[in-house]
Scaffold this active site. Structure first.
Site, PDB file in Angstrom:
ATOM      1  N   SER A 164       0.990  -1.182   0.071  1.00 57.74           N
ATOM      2  CA  SER A 164      -0.033  -0.054  -0.173  1.00 57.74           C
ATOM      3  C   SER A 164       0.952   1.171  -0.009  1.00 57.74           C
ATOM      4  O   SER A 164       2.000   1.188   0.648  1.00 57.74           O
ATOM      5  CB  SER A 164      -0.825   0.112   1.239  1.00 57.74           C
ATOM      6  N   TYR A 177      -1.350  -0.720  10.636  1.00 52.84           N
ATOM      7  CA  TYR A 177      -1.791  -1.090   8.934  1.00 52.84           C
ATOM      8  C   TYR A 177      -0.502  -0.674   8.363  1.00 52.84           C
ATOM      9  O   TYR A 177       0.090  -1.270   7.389  1.00 52.84           O
ATOM     10  CB  TYR A 177      -2.920  -0.413   8.561  1.00 52.84           C
TER      11      TYR A 177
END
Ligand code: NAP
Length: 292
Positions: A164, A177
């Site tokens: 990501s 995350y």
């Protein structure tokens, strides 16, 4: 594009370029797609099937996987197997690892299954973080370990790891995350370094905000984000596959100026060789006769 993040040619698992851009696998190639029941993984399943891959689709929701498998088998000349598994569960993960070790037709592993969070540390539950780490980090690691020996023994294979943009922007949203996705990027960089000469192709994909169910589960409905920063899952996957076809090692679908990534990487790599020394850097004034 520099050598640091782009490999010169496609890995050993495909027959060659078709029409100058699209790679077509031979009829015996099989791709494993984790997190294939929705979002980015479901689009990858569609695109890989259209490229002729037989598929093994993994996620918890067996009904959604079967619906997708049924559609793909109806539309295309591919075989599609489904495995309903919770990859954050040790036993289910073990089943998926065993499948990867035993099926010699597999030559592409897409580590896509993942969950996120948007709440900061003080507002998030550590048990949820624990589960996220098990899925985003541990499962991806163990599946890679299960796939790589066979790929090396068979002279080639491809691993696509979905990271990501938060891997390089950890201040955005939840730090755990971001940390899991930084792991995916660093692990991919190490894998690339270690395995490229053995014919194993690694690609790390760093999507920006993508319109999937991910956001509802992460605690921030996607419609609350500015539309200008949200890409469709279809465009994300098509760009990522175009990056793969172009020989990119790291693909950031939304980054317009690729030179910025290349510069970032060049700076990181230029520090290599200077990061470990017998004595502290002079600015710390250690070993000059003064100790606190
Ligand atoms: P999504 O639509 O929620 O898809 C997540 C997939 O992972 C689903 O198929 C889900 O299926 C599966 N999954 C979740 N928990 C699982 C578990 N414990 N075991 C097995 N499978 C599990 O979200 P997405 O956006 O497509 O996310 C795919 C990947 O892209 C993730 O790694 C995510 O971190 C990454 N990513 C997303 C964005 C974004 O903005 N959407 C941006 C950057 C990166 P089941 O529920 O059926 O298990």
């Amino acid at each position: 594009m520099g050598q640091l993040s782009k490999v010169p040619s496609y890995g050993g698992d495909c027959t060659g370029r078709d029409g100058g851009s699209i790679m077509r696998p031979s009829s015996k190639n099989t791709a494993v797609v984790t997190g294939a029941s929705s979002g980015i993984g479901a689009v990858y399943a569609d695109r890989l099937a259209k490229r002729g891959y037989n598929l093994i689709l993994v996620a918890r929701n067996g009904t959604k996987l079967s619906t997708l498998a049924h559609r793909l088998k109806g539309e295309l000349d591919v075989s599609v197997q489904t495995i309903a598994a919770d990859l954050s569960d040790k036993n289910d993960l073990g089943r998926a690892e065993a499948m990867l070790r035993s099926n010699a037709s597999i030559n592409l592993l897409l580590n896509n299954a993942g969950t996120g969070a948007t709440a900061p540390l003080l507002n998030s539950d550590v048990e949820q973080m624990d589960k996220m780490i098990r899925l985003n980090v541990l499962a991806l690691t163990r599946l890679t370990y299960a796939a790589v020996p066979g790929f090396v023994a068979r002279g080639g294979g491809t691993i696509i790891n979905i990271s990501s943009i938060v891997a390089i922007s950890p201040e955005t949203f939840n730090g755990v995350y971001g940390g899991t996705k930084a792991f995916v990027l660093a692990f991919s960089q190490s894998l690339h370094h270690e395995l490229v000469a053995k014919g194993v192709r690694i690609q790390a994909v760093l999507p920006g905000a993508t319109a999937t169910g991910f956001w509802d589960l992460a605690g921030l409905p996607v419609h609350k984000l500015p539309t200008a920063i949200v890409m469709s899952a279809e465009d994300t996957v098509d760009a990522a596959l175009a990056g793969l076809d172009q020989g990119e090692f790291v693909t950031i679908p939304s980054l317009v100026n690729r030179a910025e990534w290349e510069q970032f990487e060049a700076t990181r790599r230029s520090m290599s060789g200077k990061l470990s020394r017998a004595v502290p850097a002079p600015r710390y004034n250690v070993n000059k006769g003064f100790r606190q």
